[in-house]
Design a protein around this motif. Structure first.
Motif, mmCIF file in Angstrom:
data_model
loop_
_atom_site.group_PDB
_atom_site.id
_atom_site.type_symbol
_atom_site.label_atom_id
_atom_site.label_comp_id
_atom_site.label_asym_id
_atom_site.label_seq_id
_atom_site.Cartn_x
_atom_site.Cartn_y
_atom_site.Cartn_z
ATOM 1 N N HIS A 134 0.837 -1.259 -0.015
ATOM 2 C CA HIS A 134 -0.061 0.578 -0.254
ATOM 3 C C HIS A 134 1.231 1.449 0.019
ATOM 4 O O HIS A 134 1.476 0.483 0.718
ATOM 5 N N SER A 135 0.206 2.127 -1.087
ATOM 6 C CA SER A 135 1.556 3.792 -1.004
ATOM 7 C C SER A 135 0.334 4.311 -1.102
ATOM 8 O O SER A 135 -0.349 4.341 -1.934
ATOM 9 N N ALA A 136 1.309 5.942 -0.332
ATOM 10 C CA ALA A 136 0.395 6.822 -0.800
ATOM 11 C C ALA A 136 1.415 7.399 -0.430
ATOM 12 O O ALA A 136 1.987 8.340 0.593
ATOM 13 N N ILE A 137 0.483 9.723 -0.630
ATOM 14 C CA ILE A 137 1.788 10.167 -0.760
ATOM 15 C C ILE A 137 0.382 11.867 -0.578
ATOM 16 O O ILE A 137 -0.685 11.519 -1.430
ATOM 17 N N GLN A 138 0.582 12.247 0.180
ATOM 18 C CA GLN A 138 -0.078 13.824 0.563
ATOM 19 C C GLN A 138 0.578 14.325 0.775
ATOM 20 O O GLN A 138 1.877 14.706 1.622
ATOM 21 N N GLU A 139 0.024 15.964 0.501
ATOM 22 C CA GLU A 139 1.339 17.757 0.648
ATOM 23 C C GLU A 139 0.115 18.807 1.419
ATOM 24 O O GLU A 139 -0.639 18.347 0.312
ATOM 25 N N ILE A 140 0.355 19.482 1.607
ATOM 26 C CA ILE A 140 -0.633 20.810 2.459
ATOM 27 C C ILE A 140 1.003 21.413 1.259
ATOM 28 O O ILE A 140 1.659 21.982 2.522
ATOM 29 N N ALA A 141 0.257 22.528 0.669
ATOM 30 C CA ALA A 141 0.866 23.892 -0.187
ATOM 31 C C ALA A 141 0.135 24.646 0.062
ATOM 32 O O ALA A 141 -1.094 24.181 0.149
ATOM 33 N N ARG A 142 0.862 26.207 -0.068
ATOM 34 C CA ARG A 142 -0.358 26.676 -0.393
ATOM 35 C C ARG A 142 -0.604 27.227 -1.322
ATOM 36 O O ARG A 142 -2.145 27.557 -1.557
ATOM 37 N N SER A 147 -1.462 25.187 -5.487
ATOM 38 C CA SER A 147 -0.841 23.604 -5.761
ATOM 39 C C SER A 147 -0.195 23.966 -7.027
ATOM 40 O O SER A 147 0.229 24.953 -7.918
ATOM 41 N N GLY A 148 0.992 22.686 -6.901
ATOM 42 C CA GLY A 148 1.648 22.828 -7.831
ATOM 43 C C GLY A 148 3.002 23.727 -7.157
ATOM 44 O O GLY A 148 3.962 23.429 -7.669
ATOM 45 N N ASP A 149 3.279 24.531 -6.200
ATOM 46 C CA ASP A 149 4.388 24.534 -5.372
ATOM 47 C C ASP A 149 5.252 23.785 -3.994
ATOM 48 O O ASP A 149 4.165 22.762 -3.996
ATOM 49 N N TYR A 150 6.297 23.754 -3.587
ATOM 50 C CA TYR A 150 6.602 23.013 -3.344
ATOM 51 C C TYR A 150 5.768 23.116 -2.076
ATOM 52 O O TYR A 150 5.225 24.064 -1.166
ATOM 53 N N ALA A 151 6.054 22.116 -0.900
ATOM 54 C CA ALA A 151 5.121 21.570 -0.160
ATOM 55 C C ALA A 151 5.421 22.378 1.443
ATOM 56 O O ALA A 151 7.098 22.566 1.817
ATOM 57 N N MET A 152 4.462 23.050 2.052
ATOM 58 C CA MET A 152 4.689 23.084 3.297
ATOM 59 C C MET A 152 5.272 21.502 3.955
ATOM 60 O O MET A 152 6.146 22.153 4.821
ATOM 61 N N ALA A 153 3.972 20.765 4.168
ATOM 62 C CA ALA A 153 4.875 19.789 4.750
ATOM 63 C C ALA A 153 4.139 18.406 3.776
ATOM 64 O O ALA A 153 3.557 18.907 3.435
ATOM 65 N N GLY A 154 5.296 17.427 3.961
ATOM 66 C CA GLY A 154 4.160 16.647 2.870
ATOM 67 C C GLY A 154 4.649 15.257 3.765
ATOM 68 O O GLY A 154 5.821 14.579 4.412
ATOM 69 N N LEU A 155 4.027 13.546 3.047
ATOM 70 C CA LEU A 155 4.449 12.465 3.753
ATOM 71 C C LEU A 155 3.777 11.176 2.603
ATOM 72 O O LEU A 155 2.925 11.505 1.390
ATOM 73 N N ALA A 156 5.466 10.906 2.090
ATOM 74 C CA ALA A 156 4.778 9.540 0.965
ATOM 75 C C ALA A 156 4.951 8.627 1.921
ATOM 76 O O ALA A 156 6.098 8.241 2.964
ATOM 77 N N ALA A 157 4.155 7.037 2.025
ATOM 78 C CA ALA A 157 4.019 6.096 2.788
ATOM 79 C C ALA A 157 4.001 5.041 2.102
ATOM 80 O O ALA A 157 3.177 5.054 1.056
ATOM 81 N N ALA A 158 4.627 4.249 2.490
ATOM 82 C CA ALA A 158 3.769 2.791 2.345
ATOM 83 C C ALA A 158 4.627 1.656 3.006
ATOM 84 O O ALA A 158 5.124 1.929 3.575
#
Ligand SMILES: Cc1cc2nc3c(=O)[nH]c(=O)nc-3n(C[C@H](O)[C@H](O)[C@H](O)COP(=O)(O)OP(=O)(O)OC[C@H]3O[C@@H](n4cnc5c(N)ncnc54)[C@H](O)[C@@H]3O)c2cc1C
Ligand code: FES
Ligand code: FES
Lengths: 288, 177
Positions: free
Chosen positions: A178-186, A188-199
């Motif tokens: 299982h894998s997923a990625i999410q982020e919070i950016a100001r 859309s398309g900007d570098y993430a303020m914080a993000g998580l990629a998980a597997a």
């Protein structure tokens, strides 16, 4: 600002590249998609004497499945990565990451090799390849090296690459996960303020080999050892997710940056932990 | 020395490596439709088509373009490919000072050209916004611009599937845009 005066030459094979680098020495700089390098030249963050363009080197292209791994050539552009059927089948985490990287016009030029080599701590692909336990394959005049992704990113914008060495590609082990990625950016398309990629794997309802990799919250992708350990062997449920959130405090030491203070980043990381792990429980009910 | 095709015409020029594609088009070829705003990839004013795909003209070395095929807003207008889109920009008042407009049209034209690819339906309003998210409009005419693109899609595809396209992956920033 305009770019500095410099030379330009195009290498069309690896031997061609090694001789260009040998001839021009340390002030030569490799250019792939140019989407980071040319922007930094406009800021005059560096003034290379010559740009050596690698984009037409065929050995660095292509996506294939060989010897139990998905191999992605360094010159694979973000847009190509996003629509590649082999990537979607064997590493859907990368397919999911692509729309989060910059904007369509930039994704048409930027390459995975350039993104990994630049090692921006807020970039998506470095975190993804650590989460997928990939191997970075490098090449130089001396031959190839294989570096586990978790050892490749050494510090802020620093990698284990030696001078004169390039990324040839990455290899991702084929595995059901299982894998997923999410982020919070100001924006859309900007570098993430914080993000998580998980597997992770789920065996008999229990979490096996979880890899939670945070980005935008450290000097590089942060493989969260304590949070991952809090999940290992436990059923994935509200209790184990809360335990992972709690343990995360031990893993993260976010620097203050333009986006905000460490506490805010820690908070965002905890929120993302619940969202991403929650997505493995009931993907349909997930709302960002 | 590079030889390439610009808006269907072959051109050969001597270029310095420090010349980016937008300055090459504007200063060397006199094609001033494409604009240079930030010159570091953020604003999208410089968007042009290179070998069929949109790119940031300020982040491409002209010297690397030997053999390339470039289409600018001039070429796109002359071919008539976006006549309906342009008419809708006028009708919806989607161009104010007009600085961002060539880049907006190039980016919207990319969406129009690639819509329905890979079995996806007609792009939704959220997808239009997502596709245009890399283009700044300092006059902040975003609503009118999205309206103009949506009108064009509806007119080109009068079927009832508008809005049923696959929504982009949910993003936390979505609600704030
Ligand atoms: C406005 C804007 C927004 C962006 N937003 C994001 C984002 O949200 N997330 C994100 O991840 N990225 C983002 N990027 C960066 C983009 O993804 C770049 O394409 C990518 O980081 C670099 O890839 P490139 O091929 O363009 O590299 P280049 O710019 O060509 O090179 C970057 C660096 O890597 C080196 N290099 C390149 N290829 C290799 C190789 N094979 N081996 C060794 N060294 C190499 C170069 O020498 C240089 O130092 C953004 C860029 C812009 C302009
Ligand atoms: S001028 Fe190229 S993106 Fe702003
Ligand atoms: S119309 Fe003025 S910048 Fe968009």
């Amino acid at each position: 600002m305009k770019w500095p005066a410099m030379g330009y030459l195009r290498a069309t094979s690896l031997p061609d590249l090694w001789s260009a680098l040998a001839q021009h020495g340390a002030s030569a700089q490799i250019i792939a998609g140019g989407q980071t390098l040319l922007a930094t030249l406009a800021f005059r963050l560096s003034e290379p004497s010559v740009l050596v363009d690698i984009i037409r080197i065929p050995e660095l292209r292509g996506v294939s499945v060989t010897g139990g791994a998905l191999r992605i050539g360094a010159l694979t552009r973000h847009a190509e990565l996003g629509r590649d059927a082999l990537v979607r089948a064997h590493a859907p985490l990368l397919t999911e990451a692509v729309p989060l990287i910059a904007h369509p016009a930039i994704r048409n030029r930027g390459t995975i090799g350039g993104s990994l080599a630049y090692a921006d701590p807020a970039a998506e692909l470095p975190a993804c390849i650590v989460a997928l336990d990939a191997v970075v394959v490098t090449a130089s005049a001396a031959g190839e090296r294989r570096i586990p992704a978790r050892d490749f990113f050494t510090d802020l914008l620093q990698t284990a690459l030696h001078p004169g060495e390039i990324i040839a590609g990455v290899e991702i082990p084929l595995a059901a996960r299982h894998s997923a990625i999410q982020e919070i950016a100001r924006r859309s398309g900007d570098y993430a303020m914080a993000g998580l990629a998980a597997a992770l794997r789920l065996e008999a309802g229990c979490v096996v080999a979880p890899r939670l990799v945070y980005f935008g919250v450290g000097n590089g992708p942060v493989l969260a050892a304590h949070a991952s350990a809090a999940l290992e062997g436990r059923p994935l449920d509200a209790g184990s997710i809360a335990a992972a959130q709690e343990a995360l405090g031990e893993d993260l030491d976010p620097p203050q940056d333009l986006h905000g203070p460490p506490d805010m980043k820690r908070h965002l990381a905890r929120v993302l932990t619940a969202r991403v792990l929650g997505s493995f429980l009931a993907p349909k009910e997930m709302a960002a | 020395m590079i030889t390439l095709t610009v808006n269907g015409e072959r051109v050969t020029r001597e270029v310095e490596p420090r010349r980016h594609l937008i300055d090459f088009l504007r200063l060397d070829l006199g094609l001033t439709g494409s604009h240079a705003g930030c010159e570091h990839g953020v604003c999208g004013a410089c968007t042009v088509r290179l070998d069929g795909e949109i790119v940031r003209g300020c982040l491409v070395l002209a010297a690397s373009l030997d053999g390339a095929d470039v289409v600018t807003i001039e070429g796109l207008s002359d071919s008539g490919e976006v006549a309906d889109l342009q008419a809708n920009f006028v009708a919806r008042n989607a161009a104010q000072c007009g600085f961002c407009t060539p880049g907006m049209i190039m980016t919207a034209a990319d969406l129009l050209a690639h819509e329905r690819e890979a079995g996806r339906g007609t792009p939704s309003r959220a997808e239009i916004r997502e596709h245009l998210s890399g283009n700044y409009c300092r006059c902040t005419g975003y609503q009118a611009i999205v309206d103009a693109v949506e009108d064009t899609l509806k007119a080109r595809h009068p079927v009832a599937d508008l809005g049923r396209g696959t929504a982009p992956a949910p993003r936390s920033s979505e609600a704030t845009r």
